[in-house]
Design a protein around this motif. Structure first.
Motif, PDB file in Angstrom:
ATOM      1  N   GLY A 188     -11.298  -6.366  -6.715  1.00 41.03           N
ATOM      2  CA  GLY A 188     -10.312  -6.759  -7.730  1.00 41.03           C
ATOM      3  C   GLY A 188     -10.648  -6.160  -9.082  1.00 41.03           C
ATOM      4  O   GLY A 188     -10.851  -4.954  -9.205  1.00 41.03           O
ATOM      5  N   ASN A 227     -13.733 -12.028  -1.289  1.00 37.86           N
ATOM      6  CA  ASN A 227     -12.997 -13.190  -1.774  1.00 37.86           C
ATOM      7  C   ASN A 227     -11.525 -12.828  -1.904  1.00 37.86           C
ATOM      8  O   ASN A 227     -11.188 -11.850  -2.583  1.00 37.86           O
ATOM      9  CB  ASN A 227     -13.550 -13.640  -3.139  1.00 37.86           C
ATOM     10  CG  ASN A 227     -12.896 -14.928  -3.600  1.00 37.86           C
ATOM     11  OD1 ASN A 227     -12.977 -15.949  -2.921  1.00 37.86           O
ATOM     12  ND2 ASN A 227     -12.217 -14.886  -4.732  1.00 37.86           N
ATOM     13  N   GLU A 228     -10.672 -13.580  -1.289  1.00 42.88           N
ATOM     14  CA  GLU A 228      -9.223 -13.340  -1.318  1.00 42.88           C
ATOM     15  C   GLU A 228      -8.859 -11.931  -0.867  1.00 42.88           C
ATOM     16  O   GLU A 228      -8.081 -11.240  -1.514  1.00 42.88           O
ATOM     17  CB  GLU A 228      -8.643 -13.639  -2.719  1.00 42.88           C
ATOM     18  CG  GLU A 228      -8.601 -15.135  -2.974  1.00 42.88           C
ATOM     19  CD  GLU A 228      -7.484 -15.550  -3.921  1.00 42.88           C
ATOM     20  OE1 GLU A 228      -6.400 -14.941  -3.861  1.00 42.88           O
ATOM     21  OE2 GLU A 228      -7.690 -16.499  -4.685  1.00 42.88           O
ATOM     22  N   PRO A 244     -13.164 -16.210  -9.156  1.00 52.82           N
ATOM     23  CA  PRO A 244     -14.098 -15.651 -10.147  1.00 52.82           C
ATOM     24  C   PRO A 244     -13.491 -15.590 -11.557  1.00 52.82           C
ATOM     25  O   PRO A 244     -14.225 -15.595 -12.542  1.00 52.82           O
ATOM     26  CB  PRO A 244     -14.416 -14.247  -9.621  1.00 52.82           C
ATOM     27  CG  PRO A 244     -13.506 -14.005  -8.485  1.00 52.82           C
ATOM     28  CD  PRO A 244     -12.991 -15.310  -8.004  1.00 52.82           C
ATOM     29  N   THR A 286      -7.799 -15.626  -9.502  1.00 53.32           N
ATOM     30  CA  THR A 286      -8.685 -15.942  -8.380  1.00 53.32           C
ATOM     31  C   THR A 286      -9.899 -16.718  -8.893  1.00 53.32           C
ATOM     32  O   THR A 286     -10.140 -16.775 -10.098  1.00 53.32           O
ATOM     33  CB  THR A 286      -9.152 -14.652  -7.688  1.00 53.32           C
ATOM     34  OG1 THR A 286      -9.885 -13.883  -8.645  1.00 53.32           O
ATOM     35  CG2 THR A 286      -7.989 -13.833  -7.159  1.00 53.32           C
ATOM     36  N   LEU A 318      -7.422  -0.154  -9.296  1.00 46.80           N
ATOM     37  CA  LEU A 318      -8.487  -1.173  -9.355  1.00 46.80           C
ATOM     38  C   LEU A 318      -9.874  -0.534  -9.317  1.00 46.80           C
ATOM     39  O   LEU A 318     -10.803  -1.026  -9.960  1.00 46.80           O
ATOM     40  CB  LEU A 318      -8.318  -2.207  -8.236  1.00 46.80           C
ATOM     41  CG  LEU A 318      -7.191  -3.211  -8.481  1.00 46.80           C
ATOM     42  CD1 LEU A 318      -7.028  -4.166  -7.295  1.00 46.80           C
ATOM     43  CD2 LEU A 318      -7.418  -4.012  -9.761  1.00 46.80           C
ATOM     44  N   HIS A 323       0.786  -1.234   0.000  1.00 48.75           N
ATOM     45  CA  HIS A 323       0.000   0.000   0.000  1.00 48.75           C
ATOM     46  C   HIS A 323       0.816   1.281   0.000  1.00 48.75           C
ATOM     47  O   HIS A 323       0.228   2.363   0.107  1.00 48.75           O
ATOM     48  CB  HIS A 323      -0.965   0.006   1.196  1.00 48.75           C
ATOM     49  CG  HIS A 323      -1.903  -1.166   1.200  1.00 48.75           C
ATOM     50  ND1 HIS A 323      -2.818  -1.394   0.206  1.00 48.75           N
ATOM     51  CD2 HIS A 323      -2.050  -2.193   2.065  1.00 48.75           C
ATOM     52  CE1 HIS A 323      -3.498  -2.515   0.470  1.00 48.75           C
ATOM     53  NE2 HIS A 323      -3.043  -3.011   1.593  1.00 48.75           N
ATOM     54  N   GLY A 374     -12.758  -5.428  -1.570  1.00 48.37           N
ATOM     55  CA  GLY A 374     -11.682  -5.889  -2.459  1.00 48.37           C
ATOM     56  C   GLY A 374     -12.199  -6.522  -3.731  1.00 48.37           C
ATOM     57  O   GLY A 374     -11.912  -7.689  -4.002  1.00 48.37           O
ATOM     58  N   TYR A 412      -0.626  -2.805  -4.633  1.00 47.30           N
ATOM     59  CA  TYR A 412      -2.027  -2.476  -4.928  1.00 47.30           C
ATOM     60  C   TYR A 412      -2.194  -1.002  -5.262  1.00 47.30           C
ATOM     61  O   TYR A 412      -3.059  -0.640  -6.054  1.00 47.30           O
ATOM     62  CB  TYR A 412      -2.951  -2.887  -3.772  1.00 47.30           C
ATOM     63  CG  TYR A 412      -3.243  -4.363  -3.809  1.00 47.30           C
ATOM     64  CD1 TYR A 412      -3.926  -4.922  -4.880  1.00 47.30           C
ATOM     65  CD2 TYR A 412      -2.797  -5.219  -2.806  1.00 47.30           C
ATOM     66  CE1 TYR A 412      -4.164  -6.275  -4.955  1.00 47.30           C
ATOM     67  CE2 TYR A 412      -3.044  -6.579  -2.872  1.00 47.30           C
ATOM     68  CZ  TYR A 412      -3.728  -7.104  -3.948  1.00 47.30           C
ATOM     69  OH  TYR A 412      -3.967  -8.441  -4.034  1.00 47.30           O
ATOM     70  N   GLU A 454     -12.671  -0.446  -1.680  1.00 48.42           N
ATOM     71  CA  GLU A 454     -11.439  -0.681  -2.440  1.00 48.42           C
ATOM     72  C   GLU A 454     -10.392   0.360  -2.068  1.00 48.42           C
ATOM     73  O   GLU A 454     -10.656   1.554  -2.151  1.00 48.42           O
ATOM     74  CB  GLU A 454     -11.740  -0.622  -3.948  1.00 48.42           C
ATOM     75  CG  GLU A 454     -10.535  -0.847  -4.851  1.00 48.42           C
ATOM     76  CD  GLU A 454      -9.824  -2.162  -4.551  1.00 48.42           C
ATOM     77  OE1 GLU A 454     -10.369  -3.213  -4.886  1.00 48.42           O
ATOM     78  OE2 GLU A 454      -8.722  -2.126  -3.958  1.00 48.42           O
ATOM     79  N   THR A 455      -9.210  -0.115  -1.684  1.00 49.22           N
ATOM     80  CA  THR A 455      -8.117   0.803  -1.365  1.00 49.22           C
ATOM     81  C   THR A 455      -7.348   1.227  -2.608  1.00 49.22           C
ATOM     82  O   THR A 455      -6.693   2.261  -2.608  1.00 49.22           O
ATOM     83  CB  THR A 455      -7.096   0.117  -0.421  1.00 49.22           C
ATOM     84  OG1 THR A 455      -6.819  -1.180  -0.945  1.00 49.22           O
ATOM     85  CG2 THR A 455      -7.613   0.001   0.987  1.00 49.22           C
ATOM     86  N   SER A 456      -7.389   0.424  -3.646  1.00 50.71           N
ATOM     87  CA  SER A 456      -6.493   0.626  -4.787  1.00 50.71           C
ATOM     88  C   SER A 456      -7.133   1.524  -5.848  1.00 50.71           C
ATOM     89  O   SER A 456      -8.170   1.177  -6.431  1.00 50.71           O
ATOM     90  CB  SER A 456      -6.169  -0.750  -5.397  1.00 50.71           C
ATOM     91  OG  SER A 456      -5.645  -0.604  -6.693  1.00 50.71           O
ATOM     92  N   CYS A 509      -4.561 -10.615   1.999  1.00 49.15           N
ATOM     93  CA  CYS A 509      -3.660  -9.463   1.839  1.00 49.15           C
ATOM     94  C   CYS A 509      -3.705  -8.531   3.040  1.00 49.15           C
ATOM     95  O   CYS A 509      -3.103  -7.460   3.010  1.00 49.15           O
ATOM     96  CB  CYS A 509      -3.815  -8.758   0.500  1.00 49.15           C
ATOM     97  SG  CYS A 509      -5.446  -8.328   0.015  1.00 49.15           S
ATOM     98  N   LEU A 510      -4.377  -8.930   4.116  1.00 50.28           N
ATOM     99  CA  LEU A 510      -4.288  -8.161   5.364  1.00 50.28           C
ATOM    100  C   LEU A 510      -3.080  -8.705   6.141  1.00 50.28           C
ATOM    101  O   LEU A 510      -2.977  -9.903   6.380  1.00 50.28           O
ATOM    102  CB  LEU A 510      -5.581  -8.296   6.163  1.00 50.28           C
ATOM    103  CG  LEU A 510      -6.839  -7.824   5.406  1.00 50.28           C
ATOM    104  CD1 LEU A 510      -8.074  -7.950   6.286  1.00 50.28           C
ATOM    105  CD2 LEU A 510      -6.682  -6.397   4.900  1.00 50.28           C
TER     106      LEU A 510
END
Ligand code: SAH
Length: 360
Positions: free
Chosen positions: A86, A155-156, A51, A49, A120, A28, A84, A35, A115-117, A160-161
């Motif tokens: 994605g 999902n997933e 999906p 992933t 994305l 981050h 998240g 990300y 979403e942090t990114s 990442c934490l």
């Protein structure tokens, strides 16, 4: 200055970083974090992933949400949250499925994407041009300003934490740190640490991971569903019982690479610590369902029937669909390592977790 050079300079100035601090910087850092700047999901990227393996995954997650809403008593309004998202594949498939099968749920749902990114978010906005009006993006769950019952999917995301790592030594527990060797290169080392928790039994040299961030996420969801009602579905690879093992992994171009080699260039993950996440949610008054393997959860939701229907509609793709199904539920593929967890409000029986066939 590269992220690596900045991390090295920071360690020279202020001392070694915990593995969790190192993960946070790699993922981050605003200028160079994975990300924050260059997430590459998909076949041509760094990792793939569920999906992305098959549309069946997102469709069944969507139907799970709709069935959960029915079991909640069809509330007029529900906060439908994905953390998240994605590249947006999961929620796009879920939206398509509920549009066809559960329009009443869709009418009640207000969609929130956490979403942090920034890159994305842009991908998600492009993919979700037909999202229901009023879909909102926020940077963290605490920005969710709705008191309606919540149906959350992630999902997933737990993986990442970041986690801290502790090593059992002959003298007791020490924390694994990222420091510098004599030439000034990043290396793992140990620092002795007083522990504020009970650790599982471990032999000398074994690693135990503790993720305050995953636990905080479980607690935050627990507070919400205990207060507002609802349910959260967390799917990830990880452990189902407390255990030992170093699961820190860097993936670049679908290959494992050494985690200290090129900070920010690779995705960096640890296993989800499901027992700790669920315990944190229960401590806030939420209920939790027995953990299910991804295989059992998908089978209970009817993935076999969905695969059969897709193959009947496209006989030319039957082999590919069978391979995708095996990837999702095969015991040596994602079926056993990946697990589905549910945190929910009192009195709800969430679909797919009761061990019995559901009609979802
Ligand atoms: N759920 C998607 C993507 C998984 S990748 C799928 O199944 O394909 C992990 C996702 O979590 C990315 O969207 C990433 O930007 C997001 N993420 C990473 N750290 C996060 C955090 N602290 N809070 C919210 N989202 C986060």
């Amino acid at each position: 200055m590269s992220l690596k050079a900045r991390i090295e300079a920071g360690i020279r100035q202020s001392g070694p970083l915990s593995v969790a601090q190192y993960m946070t910087a790699c993922l981050h850092d605003p200028q160079d974090g994975y990300y924050a700047t260059r997430p590459r999901l998909g076949a041509l990227g760094d990792f793939i992933t569920a999906p992305m393996v098959s549309q069946m995954f997102g469709e069944l997650v969507g139907l799970w949400c709709a069935e959960t809403w029915i079991r909640l008593g069809r509330p007029n309004e529900v906060a439908w949250v994905e953390v998240g998202p994605g590249d947006g594949t999961l929620i796009a498939d879920a939206l398509r499925a509920v549009r066809a099968a559960a329009p009443d749920f869709l009418a009640a749902a207000r969609l929130w994407l956490v979403e942090t990114s920034a890159p994305l978010r842009d991908v998600q906005r492009t993919r979700l041009q037909d999202a229901p009006a009023g879909a909102r993006w926020i940077g963290a769950l605490d920005e969710l300003s709705s008191d309606a019952p919540m149906i959350l999917i992630a999902n997933e995301v737990l993986d990442c934490l970041p986690a801290r790592q502790f090593v059992r030594t002959a003298q007791g527990w020490a924390e694994r740190m990222v420091g510098l060797d004599e030439e000034g290169r990043l290396v793992f080392g140990l620092a002795s640490r007083p522990l504020d928790r009970v650790m599982p039994d471990a032999a000398p040299g074994e690693v135990v991971e503790v993720s305050p961030a995953q636990e905080a996420f479980g607690a935050e969801i627990g507070v919400r569903v205990a207060r507002q009602g609802g349910a959260a579905l967390l799917i990830d690879y990880g452990r189902g019982t407390p255990g030992v093992g170093d699961t820190l992994q860097a993936l670049r171009g679908h290959q494992k690479v050494p985690p200290l080699d090129d900070p920010g260039a690779a995705d960096l993950t640890v296993h989800a610590d499901f027992p700790a996440v669920l315990a944190a949610a229960r401590a806030e008054g939420a209920a939790t369902a027995p953990l299910a393997t991804q295989r059992d959860w998908l089978l209970r939701l009817g993935v076999q029937a969905r695969a059969d229907a897709l193959a009947r509609a496209r006989p030319d793709r039957a082999d590919a669909i069978a391979r995708q199904l095996d990837r999702l539920i095969g015991e040596d593929e994602m079926g056993e390592l990946f697990k589905a967890a549910c945190i929910h409000g009192a009195g709800l029986n969430p679909p797919g977790f009761d061990g019995e066939a559901t009609d979802g």
